[in-house]
Each structure stands twice: as structure tokens, then as C-alpha cells.
Design a protein around this motif. Structure first.
Motif, PDB file in Angstrom:
ATOM      1  N   SER A 279      -0.069  40.565  19.808  1.00 20.72           N
ATOM      2  CA  SER A 279      -0.254  40.473  18.365  1.00 20.72           C
ATOM      3  C   SER A 279       1.108  40.579  17.691  1.00 20.72           C
ATOM      4  O   SER A 279       2.101  40.960  18.314  1.00 20.72           O
ATOM      5  CB  SER A 279      -1.168  41.596  17.864  1.00 20.72           C
ATOM      6  N   LEU A 280       1.148  40.252  16.398  1.00 21.92           N
ATOM      7  CA  LEU A 280       2.406  40.350  15.666  1.00 21.92           C
ATOM      8  C   LEU A 280       2.917  41.783  15.631  1.00 21.92           C
ATOM      9  O   LEU A 280       4.120  42.025  15.665  1.00 21.92           O
ATOM     10  CB  LEU A 280       2.208  39.835  14.239  1.00 21.92           C
TER      11      LEU A 280
ATOM     12  N   ILE B 255       0.735  27.410   7.025  1.00 19.69           N
ATOM     13  CA  ILE B 255      -0.304  28.449   7.039  1.00 19.69           C
ATOM     14  C   ILE B 255       0.112  29.597   7.945  1.00 19.69           C
ATOM     15  O   ILE B 255      -0.060  30.779   7.615  1.00 19.69           O
ATOM     16  CB  ILE B 255      -1.645  27.839   7.499  1.00 19.69           C
ATOM     17  N   ARG B 256       0.690  29.250   9.097  1.00 20.13           N
ATOM     18  CA  ARG B 256       1.143  30.302  10.022  1.00 20.13           C
ATOM     19  C   ARG B 256       2.334  31.049   9.434  1.00 20.13           C
ATOM     20  O   ARG B 256       2.447  32.271   9.560  1.00 20.13           O
ATOM     21  CB  ARG B 256       1.536  29.672  11.369  1.00 20.13           C
TER      22      ARG B 256
ATOM     23  N   ILE C   5       3.337  31.617   6.242  1.00 17.65           N
ATOM     24  CA  ILE C   5       3.148  32.524   5.102  1.00 17.65           C
ATOM     25  C   ILE C   5       2.407  33.794   5.492  1.00 17.65           C
ATOM     26  O   ILE C   5       2.350  34.748   4.706  1.00 17.65           O
ATOM     27  CB  ILE C   5       2.381  31.823   3.952  1.00 17.65           C
ATOM     28  N   THR C   6       1.843  33.847   6.716  1.00 15.34           N
ATOM     29  CA  THR C   6       1.164  35.062   7.172  1.00 15.34           C
ATOM     30  C   THR C   6       2.106  35.985   7.939  1.00 15.34           C
ATOM     31  O   THR C   6       1.675  37.063   8.380  1.00 15.34           O
ATOM     32  CB  THR C   6      -0.033  34.702   8.066  1.00 15.34           C
ATOM     33  N   LEU C   7       3.374  35.585   8.102  1.00 12.63           N
ATOM     34  CA  LEU C   7       4.325  36.382   8.870  1.00 12.63           C
ATOM     35  C   LEU C   7       4.962  37.465   8.000  1.00 12.63           C
ATOM     36  O   LEU C   7       5.108  37.302   6.779  1.00 12.63           O
ATOM     37  CB  LEU C   7       5.424  35.487   9.449  1.00 12.63           C
ATOM     38  N   ASP C   8       5.366  38.552   8.615  1.00 15.88           N
ATOM     39  CA  ASP C   8       6.071  39.611   7.907  1.00 15.88           C
ATOM     40  C   ASP C   8       7.414  39.086   7.393  1.00 15.88           C
ATOM     41  O   ASP C   8       8.174  38.462   8.142  1.00 15.88           O
ATOM     42  CB  ASP C   8       6.329  40.808   8.839  1.00 15.88           C
TER      43      ASP C   8
ATOM     44  N   ALA D  66       7.849  36.744   5.218  1.00 17.48           N
ATOM     45  CA  ALA D  66       7.792  35.344   4.779  1.00 17.48           C
ATOM     46  C   ALA D  66       7.974  35.235   3.271  1.00 17.48           C
ATOM     47  O   ALA D  66       8.652  34.326   2.778  1.00 17.48           O
ATOM     48  CB  ALA D  66       6.483  34.708   5.204  1.00 17.48           C
ATOM     49  N   ILE D  67       7.386  36.181   2.527  1.00 20.42           N
ATOM     50  CA  ILE D  67       7.459  36.113   1.067  1.00 20.42           C
ATOM     51  C   ILE D  67       8.893  36.251   0.578  1.00 20.42           C
ATOM     52  O   ILE D  67       9.283  35.647  -0.432  1.00 20.42           O
ATOM     53  CB  ILE D  67       6.555  37.211   0.442  1.00 20.42           C
TER      54      ILE D  67
ATOM     55  N   SER E  49       9.593  30.294   4.888  1.00 20.60           N
ATOM     56  CA  SER E  49       8.667  31.336   5.345  1.00 20.60           C
ATOM     57  C   SER E  49       9.058  31.803   6.738  1.00 20.60           C
ATOM     58  O   SER E  49       9.068  33.004   7.032  1.00 20.60           O
ATOM     59  CB  SER E  49       7.227  30.816   5.326  1.00 20.60           C
TER      60      SER E  49
ATOM     61  N   PHE F 290      10.850  35.429   7.880  1.00 23.68           N
ATOM     62  CA  PHE F 290      10.362  36.223   9.013  1.00 23.68           C
ATOM     63  C   PHE F 290      11.507  36.583   9.957  1.00 23.68           C
ATOM     64  O   PHE F 290      11.627  37.726  10.415  1.00 23.68           O
ATOM     65  CB  PHE F 290       9.285  35.433   9.746  1.00 23.68           C
TER      66      PHE F 290
END
Length: 595
Positions: free
Chosen positions: A170-171, A262-263, A265-268, A270-271, A346, A350
């Protein structure tokens, strides 16, 4: 029947197209208009959209760069795009044949061919490297993940621990495994990543000098052969075959971009990368360099003055609405650049989060971004080989879309120039010959010094020369052939005259902007470097020679034509060439030439 067709053309009416029969039986036409649009999108949207636009964005004030970028798109990019499409479609000829409007300027067409030749040679080498990484991604563990390989140096410092990383982790687990590597990174003045050493010491095995070629890198040579073979197969029947292939090559990269978005923007972190990408630094808007970069990016990303737009449009049916197409394709190209920026930043956000460094120190441009930063980012993702396969497959398709048009530009120019029935029937042989020659000329770029030559060609072969060629093309059409006559031609073809905005841009605004780009290119010139390597003066001389070779085609051919026309002054010669709008260039020939 022929008289009716001619009458329909002269009054600007748009006749119904009889089924799918080609209007031009000798050259052929696109199977349908979607094929042309997709091919043009694939031509305009290339590898530069993935790395160059985002790089320029964060270098020039983030969101503030968007303002000059879109201003240049409106006043220069779209008008020039429409000019080339309408020019090629009206003549139904390639980048050489269209200069029947003024034979003395045919050197512009040869200049376009020279530019397309240079770009086609090194562009396919970049595609072949993407093929290589794609093949190397077919494994359980990406070979550039750790520093325990024979090609690694003591300076290598990976962000992952020593081999305990599981592909299905997992991440959270992946982030935990970074801690040991991060401590090394923070304490080092300059970290060498596994992906960078894999790129330099294994893939390229780079030499210490541009003149030290060393041996040919056989894996890259094999991938180069594969790349040229794929391009040839897709063009084996000209636009009839490439028009079918682009349904996949022009659309699938958007599927991959969306998956990666999609992948991403879900990463730590990324914002943070996206904020860096979008946050405007308004003081930069007053910097002339920002406007110069914006203009050059629009100019090069749309592919103006390469000859490809004229060539692709020449296979359109005569009454196709190329005005609509130019708007759609230009906006799609620029929207893709903006969209790719979200995907890229993004992932870079990360990487910056995990490396504990600013985003500006993670990103790079050119091959360094595609083959160093991204591969390293991919190792930090769960199931990294899958993401690597998708990413490099996307790069391959983006590159092939542009390469199809580059090769077709050269083949079409040769076939149209010779024009015999035999050469038209055996166009496949011409395509194969051009592909073989392109492969052989690309072999030196697969040597240990190949990356030096690739960057030299990228920086010099298609920069200054494109601006000059485009400016002369615009001036010739508007002021030699005549703007009034050209506006009538466009109205005859489309059924309506060009909008007033485009008339003003073609005659005044676009040439001024092009001249601005030219002047600024000269003012901001800096000798090319590759990391810490400074190119020797003799190699820069070769670069300038490549740059000037396409420009010199224009005066050399003009002098040649004048020498072959004794008794006529230069002014008489130019004007005679501009009065042939009722002659063989006229688009009506394309509808009445069938038996």
C-alpha cells in the motif's frame, strides 16, 4: 458533369459528396474527416506537450504563464494553423507543389522538407528509447529501482530501502520504506538517483565528449529498427492506412493520461505539485522572456512551418471546412498541454513530498524529465511495472502520431514533385526508401555520444529556421500571391470568406509576432549545454549549419530560378509566378480531373 462541378465551385456552393469516392483519383483523399482531424491532433500533440509546456509553466510564473500563452494562441497560433490548412487544402499538393503560386519562393517548401528531415531523424530516436523502456518494464521489478546493479556508482542513493519493497504494498507501506533513503538524500549535497544512473550508465552508456562516438548501443539500434518498421507499416498505403491507425494512436494517450491523472491526484503531496503548477506569479507577466517563451511554445507545439499541416490538408476534399478543423485541432492541442501539466505536477508533487525537496528541484525538461524523473516516480507507485508500461506506451503513441506526419510530408513532397504515374502507383516503395534512409541517418544517435547529437539537433535544427520559414510563407501568400486573391480562394473553397479577424492577423498581427519571436530568439541565445557538459565550438558550428541549411534553401532556390529565366527582372519573375491562380494550382482541377 464537369461543367456542373466547375459551376458549383465558382459560385461557392458546396456540392454533396458522392459516397466515399475520392475526389482526387491520383492522390487519394482521407477516408472521412474524422481521420484527418485525429491525424492532425496526433501530429500537433506530441512529446513536447508532456514535458516542455509544464516546464515553461513553472519556470515562467506558474498560472501567470497562461495569460501570454493563450494570447499567443489566439493572435498567432490559430491564424497560422488555419493559413497552412487552407493553403494545402486549396492546392491539394504537398509542401513543394503548393509553391506554384510563386515559383521563386519554392525554396520555402524545400526548407520545410529539410526541417522535417532533421526532426524525423532524432524524433524517432526518442521514440526508440521509449520502446526500450517499454520493453524493460515487462518485469516484476523495474531495473532502475535500486542501487545494487553493476552499472551503479557509490554516489547512487535510492529513495527505496534495500529490496524489501513489495509490488502490492500500500502507499502507507511504501512511504514507510522511504525513510532510510530520505536520510541519505537530505545529507547529500547532490544525490544520484538509480533512474539517472540507469539512463546514463546503462541505457546510453554515455561518453565524455560529443566527438567520442564509441560503439553503437545494440539494444537502442534494435528498438530504432522496430520504431521505423512500425511507422512504415502504418504508412504503407499512405493516408488510407495511417488514417485508420490514428483512431487508436491519437485517442489512447488520453486514456492513459486520464488514468495517470486519477492515480496522481490521490498521491501524498500531489496537491502541492498542482498548486505550484497553477499559482500565478503576476510579476512575471511583465517579463519579456515569458512572452517569448509563450509564443515559441505555441509556434512549435502546433507544428507550423514543418510542412506537415500543408501535407495533411492536401488530402482533404476540396470543400472541407478546414476553418472549423483548425479551431478544433489548435484548442485540443493546447488543452492537452494544460491537462498533461496536471498529470505531471501531481506526480512531481508526490516525488517532492517523498524526497523532502521543493517541486522545482524535482522537475526537469527534455529527455531528463521523460527518462529520469518519471521512471523514478514510477518506482514509488504500487505495481510500478504496470504504471511504467502505461506511461511509456503513451510516450510511444504520442511520438508516433507526429512521426507519421513527418514521414508522410517527405514522401508526399517527393511523389508530388516527380508526379509520374509510376511513382504514384509505387508510393509504397518511396515510403520504404525514406524509412530506410531515416533509419540509417539515425544510427549515429544510438552510439554512446548519441544523446549529445540528439540535443544538438533538437536545439538548432528546428528553432530559428522555423520562425524564418513561417514568416516568409505568410508574407509570400499575403503580399506576393495577393491577400485579395487568397481571400477569394478561401471563399470559393469554404463557401464563406475568412473572418475579418483572420484577415487582419494574416496581413499584420501574425507576421509582427513571428518577427518578435525571431528577434527574441536571437537576443536570448545561449550556447547549448548538457548538464555540466559544455558543447565545443565546432559542434555549435554544426548546429548553426543545420539551422541555416533550411533557411538557405529559400535564397538559393530563388537565385536558381532567376538564372533559368533570362531576360526577366526579379520583380517580373515574382509577379508572373503570382498570377497563376487561374492555372494548375486552382482547386477546381482537383474536382474535374477525373475521367
Amino acid at each position: 458533369m464537369e461543367e456542373k462541378q466547375c459551376a458549383g465551385i465558382l459560385n461557392g456552393a458546396v456540392p454533396g459528396e458522392p459516397g466515399k469516392k475520392d475526389e482526387n483519383s491520383r492522390r487519394g483523399n482521407w477516408g472521412n474527416q474524422i481521420e484527418f482531424v485525429l491525424t492532425s491532433v496526433g501530429y500537433a500533440v506530441g512529446l513536447g506537450n508532456v514535458w516542455r509546456f509544464p516546464y515553461l509553466c513553472y519556470r515562467n510564473g506558474g498560472g501567470a504563464f497562461m495569460l501570454p500563452y493563450f494570447i499567443m494562441l489566439v493572435f498567432c497560433g490559430i491564424p497560422l494553423f488555419f493559413l497552412e490548412l487552407s493553403f494545402g487544402q486549396f492546392a491539394s499538393l504537398g509542401c513543394l507543389g503548393v509553391w506554384k503560386i510563386s515559383p521563386v519562393f519554392k525554396g520555402v517548401g524545400y526548407g520545410m522538407m529539410v526541417v522535417s528531415t532533421y526532426i524525423g531523424i532524432y524524433y524517432n530516436v526518442v521514440i526508440c528509447i521509449a520502446f526500450y523502456y517499454f520493453f524493460m518494464s515487462m518485469t516484476n521489478l523495474l531495473p532502475w529501482t535500486y542501487c545494487n546493479n553493476p552499472w551503479n556508482t557509490p554516489d547512487c542513493s535510492g529513495v527505496l530501502g534495500g529490496g524489501s519493497y513489495q509490488l502490492n504494498a500500500s502507499l502507507a507501506n511504501a512511504t514507510t520504506s522511504l525513510v532510510a533513503g530520505l536520510s541519505k538524500v537530505v545529507n547529500r549535497t547532490k544525490r544520484t538517483s538509480p533512474s539517472e544512473e540507469y539512463w546514463k550508465h546503462y541505457v546510453l552508456n554515455i561518453s565524455d565528449d560529443i566527438g567520442n562516438f564509441g560503439e553503437v548501443r545494440l539494444p537502442l539500434l534494435g528498438c530504432l529498427a522496430v520504431s521505423w518498421f512500425v511507422v512504415f507499416l502504418c504508412l504503407i498505403r499512405g493516408v488510407k492506412s495511417s488514417g485508420k491507425v490514428v483512431y487508436f494512436t491519437a485517442t489512447f494517450p488520453y486514456v492513459v493520461l486520464t488514468i495517470l491523472f486519477i492515480r496522481g491526484i490521490t498521491l501524498d503531496g500531489a496537491i502541492n505539485g498542482i498548486k505550484y503548477y497553477l499559482t500565478p506569479q503576476w510579476q512575471k507577466v511583465l517579463d519579456a522572456k515569458v512572452w517569448g517563451d509563450a509564443a515559441s511554445q505555441i509556434f512549435y507545439s502546433l507544428g507550423c512551418a514543418w510542412g506537415g499541416l500543408i501535407t495533411m490538408a492536401s488530402y482533404n476534399k476540396f470543400h472541407n471546412n478546414c476553418f472549423r478543423d483548425s479551431i478544433i485541432i489548435s484548442i485540443t492541442n493546447c488543452a492537452t498541454s494544460v491537462y498533461a501539466g496536471f498529470v505531471i505536477f501531481s506526480i512531481l508533487g508526490f516525488m517532492a513530498h517523498n524526497l523532502d525537496v521543493p517541486v522545482s528541484e524535482v522537475a526537469d525538461h527534455g529527455p531528463g524529465l521523460a527518462f529520469v524523473a518519471y521512471p523514478e516516480a514510477l518506482t514509488l507507485l504500487p505495481i510500478s511495472p504496470l504504471w511504467s508500461l502505461l506511461f511509456f506506451f503513451m510516450l510511444i503513441l504520442l511520438g508516433l502520431g507526429t512521426q507519421f506526419c513527418l514521414l508522410e510530408t517527405l514522401v508526399t513532397a517527393v511523389v508530388d514533385e516527380i508526379g509520374t504515374d509510376w511513382i504514384i502507383r509505387n508510393k509504397t516503395i518511396v515510403t520504404l526508401s525514406v524509412a530506410i534512409i531515416g533509419f540509417l541517418l539515425g544510427v549515429p544517435l544510438t552510439t554512446r555520444a548519441g544523446i549529445y547529437w540528439l540535443l544538438l539537433m533538437d536545439n538548432y535544427a528546428a528553432s530559428f529556421s522555423l520562425v524564418v520559414v513561417s514568416c516568409i510563407m505568410c508574407i509570400c501568400i499575403m503580399y506576393v500571391y495577393g491577400h485579395k486573391q487568397y481571400f477569394k480562394d478561401v471563399e470559393m473553397m469554404l463557401g464563406f470568406p475568412p473572418p475579418l479577424f483572420f484577415k487582419v492577423c494574416w496581413r499584420f498581427i501574425s507576421p509582427v509576432i513571428i518577427s518578435f519571436i525571431l528577434i527574441f530568439t536571437v537576443i536570448q541565445y545561449k550556447p547549448i549545454t548538457y548538464n555540466d557538459y559544455v558543447y565545443p565550438s565546432w559542434s555549435l558550428a554544426i548546429g548553426f549549419a543545420m539551422s541555416m541549411s533550411s533557411v538557405l534553401c529559400i535564397p538559393i532556390y530563388a537565385l536558381y530560378k532567376i538564372s533559368r529565366s533570362p531576360g526577366a527582372t526579379f520583380r517580373e519573375f515574382v509577379l508572373d509566378g503570382s498570377r497563376i491562380h487561374s492555372g494548375p494550382l486552382h482547386g477546381s482541377e482537383q474536382l474535374t480531373s477525373e475521367p
